[in-house]
Design a protein around this motif. Structure first.
Motif, mmCIF file in Angstrom:
data_model
loop_
_atom_site.group_PDB
_atom_site.id
_atom_site.type_symbol
_atom_site.label_atom_id
_atom_site.label_comp_id
_atom_site.label_asym_id
_atom_site.label_seq_id
_atom_site.Cartn_x
_atom_site.Cartn_y
_atom_site.Cartn_z
ATOM 1 N N GLU A 95 1.255 4.926 -0.033
ATOM 2 C CA GLU A 95 0.350 6.024 0.313
ATOM 3 C C GLU A 95 0.469 7.199 -0.640
ATOM 4 N N ASN A 124 -5.044 5.788 -1.225
ATOM 5 C CA ASN A 124 -4.367 4.925 -0.258
ATOM 6 C C ASN A 124 -4.176 5.590 1.104
ATOM 7 N N GLN A 125 -4.450 6.876 1.183
ATOM 8 C CA GLN A 125 -4.394 7.572 2.463
ATOM 9 C C GLN A 125 -5.747 7.595 3.156
ATOM 10 N N SER A 126 -6.740 6.990 2.511
ATOM 11 C CA SER A 126 -8.093 6.946 3.064
ATOM 12 C C SER A 126 -8.275 5.702 3.921
ATOM 13 N N ARG A 136 2.704 -1.052 4.329
ATOM 14 C CA ARG A 136 2.328 0.335 4.060
ATOM 15 C C ARG A 136 3.612 1.165 3.904
ATOM 16 N N ARG A 181 -11.236 1.638 -1.696
ATOM 17 C CA ARG A 181 -10.622 2.580 -2.638
ATOM 18 C C ARG A 181 -9.126 2.356 -2.804
ATOM 19 N N TRP A 182 -8.558 1.471 -1.998
ATOM 20 C CA TRP A 182 -7.112 1.280 -2.029
ATOM 21 C C TRP A 182 -6.654 0.718 -3.372
ATOM 22 N N LEU A 223 0.858 -1.178 0.000
ATOM 23 C CA LEU A 223 0.000 0.000 0.000
ATOM 24 C C LEU A 223 0.898 1.232 0.000
ATOM 25 N N ARG A 262 -11.076 0.994 2.646
ATOM 26 C CA ARG A 262 -10.233 0.001 1.988
ATOM 27 C C ARG A 262 -10.699 -0.327 0.577
ATOM 28 N N LEU A 299 -3.578 -1.423 -4.555
ATOM 29 C CA LEU A 299 -2.485 -2.246 -4.062
ATOM 30 C C LEU A 299 -1.550 -2.645 -5.201
#
Length: 310
Positions: free
Chosen positions: A51, A62-64, A124, A69-70, A49, A67, A72
């Motif tokens: 950021e 990725n700062q949200s 992360r 919306r991530w 992840l 999950r 990877l």
């Protein structure tokens, strides 16, 4: 495994800006893939992840905390000195800027619905860029943070712990009420009633402090014993010790109760040492002169002697 660890280190970015490639880190511009070896000795690829990743629609998903919306990925790098090289100077030119990870956190999370199982862990990463001018004229030291977080849902544990706490509190209140009834049922004589009342109140307060501290000392003892048995003696992953970042959820209650138990026992011990164990005796001695003759009026002298013994 299961213990959160933090590592801090510093790296001199001047090594990345050196014209001599032999002075640069050996692993610059290398891509890595991360794998986890499980209990059956199988390799499981670990997602990343990043950021700093920007989405096509804008923003940094990725700062949200959402999950869904991530974004990877699979590969990461430690030092990037290629992206900052000007096009006409590539690949041997000196980079205008360098990129490095300043924050790396490896996160494990326990699966609460399946015993001895964890969710797929992830790494992360947060990258930072420093320009050539900043490194040479301002600060060339880069602070890097690496940590492993083991996360477990402690909601069920605290529900059981609070249920036991309030049960013990109800028992404690019931015992205090019985103690008060016993003190009030003692026969008292008029002049001594006020003194006995004050003494009874002080004795009751001391009894409450002693009983509370002893009662909840064992409560804390068995709470710690739970973590020692199920964490220290586990062969496979069963539970994780809560991380320090969840202090207000998992540690504050324990610290406050431990402070109350310690303070109550300390007050009780001070009272026992200075008041209960110390005592004094009063001796009343009447000295009477020999009997007078029949024509004399007898005179009796009463003297009191007080002796104190600690």
């Amino acid at each position: 495994m299961g213990v959160t660890q933090d590592f801090y280190c510093e790296f001199d970015l001047m090594h990345l800006m050196s014209d001599n490639k032999w002075e640069r880190p050996r692993l610059e511009n290398f891509f890595f893939e991360l794998y986890l070896r499980d209990f059956n000795d199988n390799l499981i690829d670990v997602p990343l992840l990043v950021e700093n990743t920007a989405s096509e629609s804008g923003g940094y998903p990725n700062q949200s905390d959402d999950r869904s919306r991530w974004i990877l990925t699979r590969r990461f790098f430690l030092f990037d000195t290629v992206s900052g090289v000007r096009q006409n100077e590539y690949p041997e030119g000196q980079p205008v800027y360098v990129r490095y990870p300043y924050n790396m956190v490896f996160e494990y999370k326990l699966d609460p619905s399946n015993e001895e199982m964890i969710y797929l862990p992830y790494l992360r990463i947060s990258y930072r860029e420093r320009t050539h001018t900043y490194i040479k004229e301002t600060n060339s030291a880069a602070k890097i943070y690496f940590a492993t977080y083991y996360i477990a849902d402690t909601t069920k544990f605290w529900e059981v712990a609070m249920g036991i706490f309030y049960t013990l509190l109800a028992i404690l209140i019931l015992i205090i009420i019985i103690k008060m009834q016993v003190l009030l049922s003692k026969p008292q004589i008029g002049a001594e009633q006020n003194d006995n009342c004050k003494t009874g109140i002080i004795s009751l307060i001391v009894f409450i402090l002693d009983f509370f501290s002893t009662f909840y000392f064992w409560y804390l003892f068995f709470m710690i014993g739970y973590w020692w048995v199920f964490f220290k003696l586990q062969e496979r992953v069963y539970t994780f010790v809560p991380t320090h970042e969840t202090y207000w959820t998992n540690f504050e209650q324990y610290d406050w109760l431990f402070a109350w138990v310690t303070g109550s026992k300390l007050v009780y011990v001070i009272f026992k040492v200075f008041f209960d164990q110390g005592s004094f005796d009063v001796y009343l001695i009447d000295w009477e002169r020999p009997r007078p003759q029949s024509n004399e009026v007898p005179v009796i002298q009463n003297r009191k002697m007080v002796a104190r013994r600690n």
